[in-house]
Motif scaffolding. Structure first.
Motif, short mmCIF file in Angstrom:
data_model
loop_
_atom_site.label_atom_id
_atom_site.label_comp_id
_atom_site.label_asym_id
_atom_site.label_seq_id
_atom_site.Cartn_x
_atom_site.Cartn_y
_atom_site.Cartn_z
N LEU A 92 10.27 -14.72 48.08
CA LEU A 92 11.12 -14.60 49.26
C LEU A 92 12.49 -14.03 48.91
O LEU A 92 13.05 -13.21 49.64
N ALA A 93 13.02 -14.47 47.78
CA ALA A 93 14.33 -13.97 47.35
C ALA A 93 14.27 -12.47 47.07
O ALA A 93 15.22 -11.73 47.38
N TRP A 95 12.32 -10.32 48.53
CA TRP A 95 12.15 -9.59 49.79
C TRP A 95 13.37 -9.71 50.69
O TRP A 95 13.56 -8.90 51.58
N ARG A 96 14.20 -10.73 50.47
CA ARG A 96 15.35 -10.94 51.34
C ARG A 96 16.36 -9.81 51.17
O ARG A 96 16.90 -9.59 50.08
N GLY A 97 16.62 -9.09 52.23
CA GLY A 97 17.60 -8.01 52.16
C GLY A 97 17.03 -6.67 51.75
O GLY A 97 17.60 -5.62 52.09
N THR A 102 12.97 -10.65 58.43
CA THR A 102 13.91 -11.77 58.39
C THR A 102 13.20 -13.10 58.63
O THR A 102 13.83 -14.15 58.62
N ALA A 131 18.14 -20.00 52.82
CA ALA A 131 18.27 -18.62 52.36
C ALA A 131 18.31 -17.62 53.52
O ALA A 131 18.47 -16.42 53.30
N TRP A 133 15.83 -17.39 56.08
CA TRP A 133 14.54 -17.02 56.66
C TRP A 133 14.25 -17.82 57.92
O TRP A 133 14.41 -19.04 57.94
#
Length: 470
Positions: A92-93, A95-97, A102, A131, A133
């Motif tokens: 997830l980290a 993919w975040r950004g 989202t 984070a 999500w």
């Protein structure tokens, strides 16, 4: 919505008469078919002639949600992905950004859930929400007896109501164990089925109705995941039923690559019109972001998701009072030590304290002034937290006007709430008499609507736990 690899919704090739299994359960590729305009038009005529009765707020199809004090709905707009097994926090980290997403779907339970969930714990939920999500909880329970594919657990026509209640009860228990608070939406996965079987169509409608009632009794919003050519058609057809409870949100699958929550061929835009829609627009495929690859389905949403408390620090130098309402005149129901951690559910508008009129609702159901909490903003609402909201459906089938203030003498904003729409109520205030009540609801976007037309715990007086407007 699952793929073959992790159980999702796959679309069959044009020559295939029945859908093939998918990853979540059994996705199927759908093609647009003719609209159900004749049925919808007939229903609209029936509703237009219907009279508003005093007990309408507690009647089907708009069953009221019984919200506890420490609750709030969370709604979001954007893209999310679903994959059978909840990803690791590291994935997830990555993919975040870097990805366009989202939000992420999570399969919280159900006898037909096809994948192990080694990552899906209350700690994972807190970390993913912290984070940034948005989480879309899905329950893969029993399927109708005419479902396509090989899902082993199915309900019959006579057992649909009992199964809807049992699945709803279990879904609530699973949600609470993961820290998904009341006010969260939980989506029942209803896979593509043979709608030429009238008994099966009736069973699906009964199951979804009972699922909805059960979630509402427990303080949760009821969503449903459906195929555009079966479940969506049939629930649109019963949208104005007087005996079946209507779900709060629909998430439909149509793999046409169009990421839109409007313009659906089998449910016109006036149905589930107020932050109540999601669409799975692309099935089974691999995407790579931040160096991490996952097999996913792609979705877009403008609707309710999970509510998860977020931890902040008390910044006052003395114990912070927790009050029963967002004002210093409300009774003190607790105190938080200076420097301690406070779990915040949502933010509400209240009495101004220092530089802000924002108050934070805690997981105890009480309020603390945001001036003394380490949220991102000390003057206004923080984007990381939802506005406190207790949604109720509009109880009549025709549009209801929204106003600039709490009364019919205020300006008509020409932004009506459609029949069955969710009114996301932030606070209540006395205004002009409509029907049996002088209570008016201010929505989270500032519009006002008479409480007479909103399904909550009363249509004669105020409804707990909604606070009074300042």
């Amino acid at each position: 919505m699952p793929h073959l690899s992790h159980l999702s919704h796959h679309e069959p090739p044009p020559s295939t008469p029945q859908p093939t299994p998918h990853r979540r359960g059994l996705p199927t590729r759908h093609r647009a078919r003719s609209r159900v305009t004749a049925l919808i038009s007939a229903l609209a005529v029936t509703v237009a002639a219907a009279a508003v009765t005093a007990d309408q707020a507690v009647a089907d199809p708009a069953t009221p949600v019984t919200y506890p004090a420490a609750s709030s709905a969370t709604r979001t707009q954007g893209r999310f992905f679903d994959t059978c097994t909840a990803p690791s926090l590291a994935a997830l980290a990555a993919w975040r950004g870097t990805s366009p997403y989202t939000g992420v779907n999570i399969y919280i339970g159900g006898r037909n859930r096809g994948c192990a969930q080694p990552n899906l714990t209350a700690s994972w939920v807190r970390s993913a929400a912290a984070a940034g999500w948005s989480l879309v909880p899905t329950y893969f329970g029993d399927q109708p007896f005419c479902v396509y594919g090989s899902k082993p657990y199915r309900y019959t026509a006579t057992g649909a109501a009992a199964r809807g209640d049992a699945d709803g009860t279990d879904a609530v228990a699973k949600a609470k164990a993961l820290g998904l608070l009341p006010g969260s939406a939980i989506y029942a996965d209803v896979e593509h089925y043979d709608r030429s079987n009238a008994s099966c169509v009736a069973a699906v409608r009964t199951y979804v109705s009972q699922w909805t009632r059960t979630l509402h009794r427990n303080g949760y919003l009821a969503g449903v995941y459906v195929h555009q050519d079966s479940g969506l058609r049939d629930l649109a057809g019963s949208y104005l039923s007087t005996t079946l409870a209507r779900p709060d949100a629909v998430w439909m699958t149509r793999w046409d690559g169009v990421a839109s929550v409007t313009g659906w061929p089998t449910a016109r835009d006036t149905l589930w019109a107020e932050w109540q829609r999601a669409k799975q627009y692309r099935g089974d495929h691999v995407e790579t972001w931040g160096g991490v690859s996952m097999n996913v389905d792609s979705d877009v949403i403008k609707g309710p998701v999970a509510t998860v408390a977020k931890a902040y620090r008390v910044t006052s130098s003395t114990p912070l009072n927790v009050r029963s309402a967002p004002t210093t005149s409300a009774s003190i129901i607790g105190r938080l030590p200076a420097g301690s951690t406070v779990s915040v559910v949502c933010q509400a508008r209240g009495q101004r304290v220092g530089s802000t009129s924002v108050w934070d609702r805690t997981t105890t159901g009480g309020y603390v002034s945001d001036r003394y909490v380490s949220t991102p903003s000390s003057t206004t609402y923080s984007a990381a937290l939802p506005r406190c909201a207790s949604p109720g459906q509009i109880t009549i089938g025709t549009p209801v006007n929204t106003r600039s203030g709490p009364g019919t003498g205020y300006t008509n904003l020409n932004r009506p709430l459609q029949g069955g729409a969710l009114a996301y109520v932030a606070c209540q205030k006395s205004g002009s008499l409509v029907g049996t009540t002088r209570v008016w609801n201010q929505l989270v976007d500032g519009r006002w609507v008479s409480d007479y037309y909103v399904s909550n715990r009363s249509n004669t007086t105020y409804s707990a736990p909604v606070p009074r407007c300042p």
